[in-house]
Motif scaffolding. Structure first.
Motif, short mmCIF file in Angstrom:
data_model
loop_
_atom_site.label_atom_id
_atom_site.label_comp_id
_atom_site.label_asym_id
_atom_site.label_seq_id
_atom_site.Cartn_x
_atom_site.Cartn_y
_atom_site.Cartn_z
N ASN A 1 3.03 -25.87 -17.22
CA ASN A 1 3.92 -26.61 -18.11
C ASN A 1 4.73 -27.59 -17.26
N LEU A 2 4.15 -28.75 -17.04
CA LEU A 2 4.76 -29.80 -16.24
C LEU A 2 5.06 -31.00 -17.13
N VAL A 3 5.98 -31.84 -16.70
CA VAL A 3 6.40 -33.00 -17.49
C VAL A 3 6.33 -34.24 -16.61
N PRO A 4 6.33 -35.44 -17.20
CA PRO A 4 6.29 -36.66 -16.39
C PRO A 4 7.39 -36.69 -15.32
N GLY A 5 6.97 -36.91 -14.10
CA GLY A 5 7.92 -36.92 -12.99
C GLY A 5 7.87 -35.67 -12.15
N VAL A 6 7.22 -34.59 -12.66
CA VAL A 6 7.09 -33.33 -11.92
C VAL A 6 5.63 -32.92 -11.98
N GLY A 7 5.03 -32.66 -10.82
CA GLY A 7 3.62 -32.30 -10.79
C GLY A 7 3.34 -31.16 -9.84
N ALA A 8 2.07 -30.87 -9.68
CA ALA A 8 1.62 -29.79 -8.81
C ALA A 8 1.51 -30.30 -7.38
N SER A 9 0.99 -29.46 -6.51
CA SER A 9 0.74 -29.81 -5.11
C SER A 9 -0.55 -29.12 -4.69
N PRO A 10 -1.03 -29.38 -3.48
CA PRO A 10 -2.24 -28.69 -3.01
C PRO A 10 -2.03 -27.22 -2.66
N ASP A 11 -0.86 -26.66 -2.91
CA ASP A 11 -0.59 -25.23 -2.72
C ASP A 11 -1.69 -24.43 -3.43
N LYS A 12 -2.49 -23.69 -2.65
CA LYS A 12 -3.65 -23.00 -3.22
C LYS A 12 -3.25 -21.91 -4.21
N MET A 13 -2.16 -21.22 -3.97
CA MET A 13 -1.69 -20.22 -4.93
C MET A 13 -1.26 -20.89 -6.22
N LEU A 14 -0.55 -22.01 -6.12
CA LEU A 14 -0.12 -22.73 -7.31
C LEU A 14 -1.34 -23.25 -8.08
N GLN A 15 -2.32 -23.78 -7.36
CA GLN A 15 -3.51 -24.30 -8.02
C GLN A 15 -4.17 -23.21 -8.87
N ALA A 16 -4.25 -21.99 -8.35
CA ALA A 16 -4.84 -20.89 -9.10
C ALA A 16 -3.98 -20.50 -10.29
N ARG A 17 -2.66 -20.52 -10.11
CA ARG A 17 -1.75 -20.12 -11.20
C ARG A 17 -1.75 -21.14 -12.33
N LEU A 18 -2.05 -22.39 -12.02
CA LEU A 18 -2.11 -23.40 -13.08
C LEU A 18 -3.10 -22.98 -14.16
N PHE A 19 -4.17 -22.31 -13.75
CA PHE A 19 -5.12 -21.79 -14.73
C PHE A 19 -4.73 -20.42 -15.26
N SER A 20 -4.40 -19.51 -14.35
CA SER A 20 -4.35 -18.09 -14.74
C SER A 20 -3.22 -17.77 -15.69
N TYR A 21 -2.07 -18.42 -15.55
CA TYR A 21 -0.94 -18.06 -16.41
C TYR A 21 -1.18 -18.47 -17.86
N ALA A 22 -1.58 -19.70 -18.09
CA ALA A 22 -1.83 -20.13 -19.46
C ALA A 22 -2.99 -19.35 -20.07
N ASP A 23 -3.99 -19.03 -19.26
CA ASP A 23 -5.12 -18.25 -19.77
C ASP A 23 -4.67 -16.85 -20.16
N ALA A 24 -3.78 -16.25 -19.37
CA ALA A 24 -3.26 -14.93 -19.71
C ALA A 24 -2.50 -14.96 -21.03
N GLN A 25 -1.77 -16.05 -21.30
CA GLN A 25 -1.02 -16.14 -22.56
C GLN A 25 -1.98 -16.26 -23.75
N ARG A 26 -3.08 -16.98 -23.58
CA ARG A 26 -4.06 -17.09 -24.66
C ARG A 26 -4.67 -15.72 -24.97
N TYR A 27 -4.88 -14.93 -23.94
CA TYR A 27 -5.43 -13.59 -24.13
C TYR A 27 -4.42 -12.66 -24.80
N ARG A 28 -3.18 -12.68 -24.30
CA ARG A 28 -2.18 -11.75 -24.79
C ARG A 28 -1.74 -12.09 -26.21
N ILE A 29 -1.47 -13.35 -26.47
CA ILE A 29 -0.78 -13.76 -27.69
C ILE A 29 -1.71 -14.47 -28.66
#
Length: 487
Positions: free
Chosen positions: A318-346
């Motif tokens: 959940n990012l907005v104009p002016g704030v973005g991700a980085s090449p942080d490998k843990m962050l890159q993985a979380r960009l997928f996993s967290y939203a996917d977990a919410q789709r599964y749970r809710i």
């Protein structure tokens, strides 16, 4: 007659008797036609959704972020532009490894998940009370969490698995030292710091990019518990941190955090002696000092825990104009996993729930249908451009949605060959050793006691591997633990 005070079924029909089932005679069996009984039991059977795999038990509070330093030099993000600007927020605190019924005073990192309801959408910073983490690559995360959860055969916590994993992954040394120190058991959620932990990006109106780390410094101070204090508190009140927050908000003793950032120009990341995208590392403040930018105040408890805290769907994506991700490998993985977990749970339309939908912006998109599709968000009239708008784009309707090209993120230059890099100029021990040497003598003793008490339950070969890691961080560190283990 106004039936606003009647008990009703879910379809709004008044219920004449909610305490007695429909039966064939006073002593006879129940009748299937008792639709109210069926509705109550069927709904009760479905009242729980799957708990979060991690961060299962938590506390949620609404609040306000007030900007005290304009950041337009670094970002076009609306909530970071204009001194004095206030933005509605929601924060979910949590323990990481335990289940919904676990105690709040466990030795465990604490989740610090913050949502800004900005005029350009929801911006989430989903971090912890620690500036680092155990891993630098998300591909290891499922394995790590398996070691923190229960053994598949005994269903008990497993020190052997935990230390065996850390012994094979020395990158965890910094975070292990934090976890096993006094910082490993915060007294409550108010008296601890928070961190975005990851490196994120900012970009300004000129298209210039900066790397950023977020820090949230508790104005209540930092208070931690000893093992003995925590063990006692877990028996007296397993919900101690939840209760502490409810009492503070009820008494209008609103907790506050000073919000600070570290900022690194994009070009400096290429030559900085520490990989700035390595989640197991901190940026030394001497090189990138903390810049105070605002204040976070928490001042309102949710009205419904399940609807707002259990179903809040925080996600680093959940990012907005002016704030973005980085090449942080843990962050890159979380960009997928967290939203996917919410789709599964809710469910696929989790963002239509009131706590998740934008409060200060309108969601316009072409996504339709799925479970719970509708206009559940009370902050706007429609999920998209209207019930009659097209569910595809581009289109030629009068309500056609256009790309917001003015908010495009500047390009990020990439350089390198696609490969699975296992070693890349990493130092897993220096920062752990630096942290150890910062501790006072009594805290070093407690750290050694905590580590040896847990590590002693692992096999001898695992103990010896860990001793080598501790000694590489600091010779005294390893010698003390070896003595405590009788090695």
């Amino acid at each position: 007659m106004n039936n606003s005070h009647y008990l009703t079924s879910q379809n709004g029909a008044p219920i004449a008797d909610d305490q007695n089932s429909l039966s064939a005679g006073e002593r006879g069996p129940l009748l299937l036609q008792d639709w109210h009984l069926i509705e109550k039991l069927a709904h009760f059977n479905r009242e729980r959704i799957p708990e979060r795999v991690v961060h299962a038990k938590g506390t949620g509070v609404y609040g306000t972020f007030t900007l005290t330093k304009d950041l337009s030099e670094f970002t076009i993000a609306d909530h970071f532009n204009g001194v004095g600007k206030q933005t509605e927020t929601f924060v979910r605190f949590s323990t990481v490894g335990g289940e919904m019924g676990s105690a709040d005073a466990e030795r465990d990192p604490r989740g610090f998940g913050l949502r800004f309801y900005t005029t350009r959408g929801n911006h989430d910073i989903v971090g912890n009370n620690t500036p680092t983490f155990f891993l630098r690559d998300g591909i290891k995360f499922p394995d790590f969490i398996h070691t923190q959860k229960r053994h598949p055969q005994t269903n008990l916590k497993d020190p052997q698995a935990m230390w065996d994993f850390w012994a094979q992954n020395p990158e965890a040394m910094h975070q292990v030292t934090i976890l096993m120190s006094d910082r490993g058991i915060p007294a409550n959620y108010r008296q601890m710091h928070g961190y975005g932990s990851h490196t994120f990006s900012l970009w300004n109106a000129k298209g210039e990019r900066f790397w950023v780390k977020f820090h949230f410094k508790s104005q209540q101070g930092v208070v931690n518990l000893t093992n003995a204090q925590a063990d006692k508190l877990k028996g007296i009140d397993p919900d101690s941190s939840q209760r502490d927050m409810v009492i503070a908000i009820t008494d209008k003793n609103f907790p506050k955090w000073t919000v600070k950032v570290q900022i690194m120009p994009e070009a400096e990341a290429n030559t900085y002696h520490i990989n700035p995208f390595d989640l197991t590392k901190v940026w030394p403040h001497a090189d990138y000092p903390l810049i105070e930018i605002g204040e976070l105040e928490l001042n309102r408890m949710p009205n419904n825990y399940f609807a707002e805290v259990e179903q809040v769907a925080l996600a680093p994506s959940n990012l907005v104009p002016g704030v973005g991700a980085s090449p942080d490998k843990m962050l890159q993985a979380r960009l997928f996993s967290y939203a996917d977990a919410q789709r599964y749970r809710i469910g696929t339309n989790y963002n239509q729930l009131p706590v998740n939908c934008p409060h200060a912006a309108k969601a316009n998109h072409h996504q339709r249908a799925g479970a719970m599709a509708g206009t559940q968000c009370p902050f706007q009239g429609s999920q998209t451009g209207g019930d009659t708008s097209a569910n595809y784009g581009p289109n030629t309707t009068s309500a056609a949605l256009q790309d917001a090209a003015q908010f495009a993120e500047p390009p990020l230059r990439l350089d390198g060959e696609a490969a699975r890099y296992s070693r890349y100029n990493q130092d897993d021990f220096s920062q752990a050793g630096n942290l150890y040497r910062m501790f006072a003598e009594d805290e070093k003793q407690r750290l050694v006691e905590t580590i040896s008490g847990s590590l002693s339950q692992a096999s001898l070969d695992v103990q010896q591997k860990m001793l080598a890691h501790f000694s590489q961080a600091d010779v005294d560190y390893g010698q003390r633990i070896a003595k405590a283990l009788g090695l």
